[in-house]
Design a protein around this motif. Sequence first.
Motif, PDB file in Angstrom:
ATOM      1  N   PHE A 180       0.851  -1.192   0.000  1.00 25.37           N
ATOM      2  CA  PHE A 180       0.000   0.000   0.000  1.00 25.37           C
ATOM      3  C   PHE A 180       0.889   1.244   0.000  1.00 25.37           C
ATOM      4  O   PHE A 180       1.978   1.251   0.578  1.00 25.37           O
ATOM      5  CB  PHE A 180      -0.878   0.040   1.253  1.00 25.37           C
ATOM      6  CG  PHE A 180      -2.069  -0.875   1.217  1.00 25.37           C
ATOM      7  CD1 PHE A 180      -3.128  -0.643   0.358  1.00 25.37           C
ATOM      8  CD2 PHE A 180      -2.137  -1.979   2.062  1.00 25.37           C
ATOM      9  CE1 PHE A 180      -4.238  -1.480   0.336  1.00 25.37           C
ATOM     10  CE2 PHE A 180      -3.238  -2.823   2.051  1.00 25.37           C
ATOM     11  CZ  PHE A 180      -4.288  -2.569   1.184  1.00 25.37           C
TER      12      PHE A 180
ATOM     13  N   ILE B  84      -5.406   3.541   5.442  1.00 24.03           N
ATOM     14  CA  ILE B  84      -5.981   2.210   5.644  1.00 24.03           C
ATOM     15  C   ILE B  84      -6.216   1.953   7.135  1.00 24.03           C
ATOM     16  O   ILE B  84      -7.260   1.448   7.547  1.00 24.03           O
ATOM     17  CB  ILE B  84      -5.058   1.125   5.049  1.00 24.03           C
ATOM     18  CG1 ILE B  84      -4.896   1.300   3.543  1.00 24.03           C
ATOM     19  CG2 ILE B  84      -5.583  -0.269   5.377  1.00 24.03           C
ATOM     20  CD1 ILE B  84      -6.166   1.110   2.750  1.00 24.03           C
TER      21      ILE B  84
ATOM     22  N   ARG C 142     -11.817  -1.613   6.395  1.00 27.71           N
ATOM     23  CA  ARG C 142     -10.376  -1.776   6.156  1.00 27.71           C
ATOM     24  C   ARG C 142     -10.078  -3.157   5.574  1.00 27.71           C
ATOM     25  O   ARG C 142      -9.314  -3.287   4.611  1.00 27.71           O
ATOM     26  CB  ARG C 142      -9.605  -1.600   7.463  1.00 27.71           C
ATOM     27  CG  ARG C 142      -8.088  -1.691   7.260  1.00 27.71           C
ATOM     28  CD  ARG C 142      -7.307  -1.843   8.551  1.00 27.71           C
ATOM     29  NE  ARG C 142      -7.756  -0.946   9.584  1.00 27.71           N
ATOM     30  CZ  ARG C 142      -8.345  -1.359  10.704  1.00 27.71           C
ATOM     31  NH1 ARG C 142      -8.553  -2.654  10.917  1.00 27.71           N
ATOM     32  NH2 ARG C 142      -8.723  -0.496  11.610  1.00 27.71           N
TER      33      ARG C 142
ATOM     34  N   ARG D  97     -10.863  -3.379   1.959  1.00 26.73           N
ATOM     35  CA  ARG D  97      -9.834  -2.718   1.143  1.00 26.73           C
ATOM     36  C   ARG D  97      -8.596  -3.604   1.005  1.00 26.73           C
ATOM     37  O   ARG D  97      -8.002  -3.731  -0.071  1.00 26.73           O
ATOM     38  CB  ARG D  97      -9.449  -1.372   1.765  1.00 26.73           C
ATOM     39  CG  ARG D  97     -10.521  -0.286   1.659  1.00 26.73           C
ATOM     40  CD  ARG D  97     -10.450   0.441   0.329  1.00 26.73           C
ATOM     41  NE  ARG D  97      -9.235   1.216   0.205  1.00 26.73           N
ATOM     42  CZ  ARG D  97      -9.073   2.461   0.684  1.00 26.73           C
ATOM     43  NH1 ARG D  97     -10.054   3.056   1.356  1.00 26.73           N
ATOM     44  NH2 ARG D  97      -7.937   3.102   0.485  1.00 26.73           N
ATOM     45  N   ILE D  98      -8.174  -4.223   2.112  1.00 24.54           N
ATOM     46  CA  ILE D  98      -6.985  -5.086   2.091  1.00 24.54           C
ATOM     47  C   ILE D  98      -7.193  -6.269   1.155  1.00 24.54           C
ATOM     48  O   ILE D  98      -6.352  -6.575   0.304  1.00 24.54           O
ATOM     49  CB  ILE D  98      -6.653  -5.581   3.522  1.00 24.54           C
ATOM     50  CG1 ILE D  98      -6.195  -4.418   4.403  1.00 24.54           C
ATOM     51  CG2 ILE D  98      -5.573  -6.678   3.477  1.00 24.54           C
ATOM     52  CD1 ILE D  98      -6.161  -4.764   5.885  1.00 24.54           C
TER      53      ILE D  98
ATOM     54  N   HIS E 251      -7.403  -5.296  -2.464  1.00 25.00           N
ATOM     55  CA  HIS E 251      -6.058  -4.982  -2.934  1.00 25.00           C
ATOM     56  C   HIS E 251      -5.291  -6.260  -3.277  1.00 25.00           C
ATOM     57  O   HIS E 251      -4.608  -6.335  -4.301  1.00 25.00           O
ATOM     58  CB  HIS E 251      -5.322  -4.184  -1.859  1.00 25.00           C
ATOM     59  CG  HIS E 251      -3.901  -3.835  -2.196  1.00 25.00           C
ATOM     60  ND1 HIS E 251      -3.560  -2.740  -2.942  1.00 25.00           N
ATOM     61  CD2 HIS E 251      -2.732  -4.451  -1.881  1.00 25.00           C
ATOM     62  CE1 HIS E 251      -2.237  -2.682  -3.085  1.00 25.00           C
ATOM     63  NE2 HIS E 251      -1.714  -3.719  -2.439  1.00 25.00           N
TER      64      HIS E 251
ATOM     65  N   CYS F 295      -5.793  -9.546   7.824  1.00 23.71           N
ATOM     66  CA  CYS F 295      -6.564  -8.365   8.226  1.00 23.71           C
ATOM     67  C   CYS F 295      -6.429  -8.029   9.705  1.00 23.71           C
ATOM     68  O   CYS F 295      -6.444  -6.860  10.096  1.00 23.71           O
ATOM     69  CB  CYS F 295      -8.035  -8.560   7.870  1.00 23.71           C
ATOM     70  SG  CYS F 295      -8.324  -8.763   6.092  1.00 23.71           S
TER      71      CYS F 295
END
Length: 427
Positions: free
Chosen positions: A38, A44, A52, A55-56, A59, A222
């Motif tokens: 990132f 984040i 979050r 998003r992780i 990605h 995560c």
Amino acid sequence: MNLVNLKDASDKVSFSEAVKKGLGKHQGLYFPQSIKPFDNIDEILALPLVERSTRILQHLIGDELAPELIETIVSTAFQFPAPLAKVTDNIHCLELFHGPTLAFKDFGGRFMAQCLANISEGKPITILTATSGDTGAAVAHAFHGINNIQVVILYPKGKISQLQEKLFTTLGGNIHTVAIESDFDDCQHLVKAAFDDPDVRDGLHLNSANSINISRLLAQVCYYFEAIAQLPKEQQAKAVFSVPSGNFGNLTAGVIAKALGLLIKRFIAATNSNDTVPRYLQTGEWEPKPTVATISNAMDVSQPNNWPRIEALIEQGYIDKSAIVGEGIDEEYTQVAMRQLSALGYVSEPHAAIGYRSLSRSLQDDEVGIFLGTAHPAKFRETVENVLGQPISLPQPLADCVGKADFSVDVDNSYEALKKHLFSILT
């Protein structure tokens, strides 16, 4: 997301294919060809857990799954917190046992179940997995009642706590539990043998829900971000994680988090007397010994399946080997650590106590330590009460299953016996 088989570089698959197949050719583990860090870590970290984590995972997975689908999967899977509990001024426990089966594997198990339910298109799947304790319950509850998926769980008879066992042997329905008269490593060998057998692998549409499955592994990344997010900003780059380790999926996830740019200073691979990795890190010689039974039974693993992934992360330059140290804690010091934590006002079970003991021995004055609390103490009620000399009450999920009937079946420790049993219950 492009993944490559660590044993056969020609075996390349997408995320969905890796989730459905579990293992690659020659029992090889699938692993990302590259991990892009990132460029906005602070942004984040400022997000809530579910947002979050979405998003992780988006990605990592890329555009293969629609963002809305990933959001739905994560919000369905991660419906419980992962709080950072302060134990001393500079040591915290990341409590990963607030899910439905009171263990850290609820994160990976539930994420995998939602992934498979959404990408299998209704085709039949058989989950075949081995457990040394907590995986069984997490996988069983995550997949229970999903129509097109059958689950078969192997476990070493008499070598996991009765409460752990009750959580997954009492469900029935599409959950089939098999007690093997041996240890966890032999259970893993039986699972691998089934995946090597085309009749079973293809005929029963096998998949594995162990931490060898990439979906479980990515989900675990995560909560490392969640731990760092709960620290004051000035402490975040000083964090040292002590990871109670058996099959080493948990530590692998932490190293992936670091590869994504999370500022983790270093890791401690904390094991019990089954200390293959700590000895390897000290001597450079990979010399597994026969597995021995301990009170931290979920870590009774002498040949951890996920170690090749950590080796790959080291070889590809995502982490320096010196940033991982190993520590083996014997039975006596496991109990000492449980008593030390109790004296500090924190009740812990043996696995987390090993993490704490390893951390407290090496933490430097300018560091902040986080050890992973992988299971609720009540899952090891008898051991905890015996060591601490004080009663602990059962949380509702455990109290509910204590009196239920056990559907488990005993099967000999032989592949032919297992194969016969699989076809008898699944065809």
